[in-house]
Enzyme design. Structure first.
Site, short mmCIF file in Angstrom:
data_model
loop_
_atom_site.label_atom_id
_atom_site.label_comp_id
_atom_site.label_asym_id
_atom_site.label_seq_id
_atom_site.Cartn_x
_atom_site.Cartn_y
_atom_site.Cartn_z
N LYS A 13 0.73 -1.29 -0.01
CA LYS A 13 0.05 0.07 -0.10
C LYS A 13 1.03 1.31 0.20
O LYS A 13 0.64 2.07 -0.98
CB LYS A 13 -0.94 -0.16 1.30
CG LYS A 13 -1.84 -1.23 1.15
CD LYS A 13 -2.98 -1.18 2.71
CE LYS A 13 -2.05 -0.91 3.90
NZ LYS A 13 -1.42 -2.58 4.15
N ARG A 88 -9.74 1.01 9.26
CA ARG A 88 -9.17 -0.18 9.44
C ARG A 88 -10.41 -1.17 10.12
O ARG A 88 -9.97 -2.30 10.49
CB ARG A 88 -7.98 -0.16 10.28
CG ARG A 88 -6.87 -0.93 9.58
CD ARG A 88 -5.68 -0.52 10.26
NE ARG A 88 -4.40 -1.35 10.21
CZ ARG A 88 -3.39 -0.86 9.67
NH1 ARG A 88 -3.45 0.40 9.03
NH2 ARG A 88 -2.34 -1.49 9.45
N ARG A 127 11.68 -5.80 4.81
CA ARG A 127 11.61 -4.34 4.45
C ARG A 127 12.74 -3.53 5.38
O ARG A 127 12.85 -3.91 6.61
CB ARG A 127 10.13 -3.93 4.87
CG ARG A 127 10.02 -2.54 4.81
CD ARG A 127 8.67 -1.96 4.96
NE ARG A 127 7.93 -2.58 6.01
CZ ARG A 127 6.68 -2.10 6.20
NH1 ARG A 127 5.76 -1.68 5.48
NH2 ARG A 127 5.83 -2.59 7.45
N ARG A 160 11.56 -1.63 10.92
CA ARG A 160 10.55 -1.46 11.85
C ARG A 160 10.23 -2.54 12.88
O ARG A 160 10.37 -3.59 12.65
CB ARG A 160 9.16 -1.04 11.13
CG ARG A 160 8.95 0.27 10.48
CD ARG A 160 7.86 0.14 9.71
NE ARG A 160 6.34 -0.37 9.95
CZ ARG A 160 5.37 -0.17 9.35
NH1 ARG A 160 5.37 0.45 8.19
NH2 ARG A 160 4.28 -0.77 9.76
N ARG A 171 -0.20 -9.05 13.20
CA ARG A 171 -0.88 -8.07 12.30
C ARG A 171 -1.86 -8.52 11.34
O ARG A 171 -2.82 -8.20 10.98
CB ARG A 171 0.11 -7.20 11.67
CG ARG A 171 0.73 -6.26 12.83
CD ARG A 171 2.16 -5.72 12.32
NE ARG A 171 1.99 -4.78 11.01
CZ ARG A 171 3.01 -4.62 10.03
NH1 ARG A 171 4.37 -5.18 10.54
NH2 ARG A 171 2.73 -3.87 9.23
#
Ligand code: AP5
Length: 216
Positions: A13, A88, A127, A160, A171
């Site tokens: 996203k 969300r 990431r 992160r 998540r």
């Protein structure tokens, strides 16, 4: 153009949002980015959000809605926006709908980025995010030219805290439980369009462009 990007963590996203915002000249409004900035700056909002974010849980709806009410009132959101990570939950979507009706700014399209859980885990655990400008890389799929250094600003690249594998799995479960019901919410309003989110970043971007051109 008023667009919502929906999809599990790691669907791409943020990656696509940067491109869309530039192409259509609309602000990229990422609740995750706003929250992380508040955590970094040690604001009251950041203090409220941090423990939820570290665990991969959702920040309470009232906190998010207060924050987004303020963000939408800013001048740059008058002529369109791209929401990344918001809404969300169904209560967030209902509140947003009410707010946008009041402002005469209905959503044009909700893009659901479709990708499976295995790919998500690979994307998120690899990431790397720039501490300077927020640019996003991937160790294998989109590596920086020099390890640990941002190509764009020379800043330091870090993982992160919520990209550790156990947090990613939570998540994903939170997404399934709390955010997937939004698919039916927006489907019922005729706004939901699917985007196959696997392939190169350009291929996925091309699929998104094809849909957005119908609304431009
Ligand atoms: P947030 O920051 O919104 O995280 P997220 O939705 O989990 O999404 P991500 O940023 O992890 O993934 P992405 O889809 O943007 O993927 P990206 O483009 O980076 O939220 C974080 C936390 O904040 C939440 O857990 C919650 O606590 C809180 N929060 C936020 N909003 C909230 C709300 N509304 N209500 C309550 N709480 C909220 O890509 C991922 C990786 O894949 C990158 O390395 C990238 O390089 C790579 N990649 C991208 N595209 C491709 C491709 N096509 N092929 C291969 N690799 C790719």
């Amino acid at each position: 153009m008023r667009v919502i990007l929906l999809g599990p963590p790691g669907a791409g996203k943020g990656t696509q949002a940067v491109r869309i915002a530039e192409a259509y000249d609309i602000p990229h409004i990422s609740t995750g980015d706003i929250l992380r900035a508040n955590v970094r700056e040690g604001t009251e909002l950041g203090r409220k959000a941090k423990s939820f974010m570290d665990a991969g849980d959702l920040v309470p709806d009232d906190v998010i809605l207060g924050m987004m009410g303020e963000r939408l009132a800013e001048a740059d959101a008058k002529n369109g926006f791209l929401f990344d990570g918001f809404p969300r939950t169904v209560p967030q979507a209902e509140a947003l709908e009410g707010l946008l009706i009041e402002r005469g700014q209905p959503i044009d399209v909700v893009l659901r980025m479709v990708v499976d859980a295995r790919e998500v885990v690979q994307r998120l655990t690899g990431r790397r995010t720039c501490t300077g400008c927020g640019a996003v890389f991937h160790e294998a799929y989109d590596p920086p030219q020099a390890a640990g250094v941002c190509d764009k600003c020379g800043g330091k690249l870090v993982q992160r805290d919520d990209d550790a594998e156990d947090v990613v799995l939570n998540r994903l479960e939170v997404y399934r439980r709390s955010t997937e019901p939004l698919e039916e919410f927006y489907w019922g309003r005729g706004l939901l369009r699917d985007v196959e989110a696997v392939g190169t970043v350009d291929e996925v971007g091309g699929r998104i462009d094809t849909i957005l051109r119908e609304h431009a």
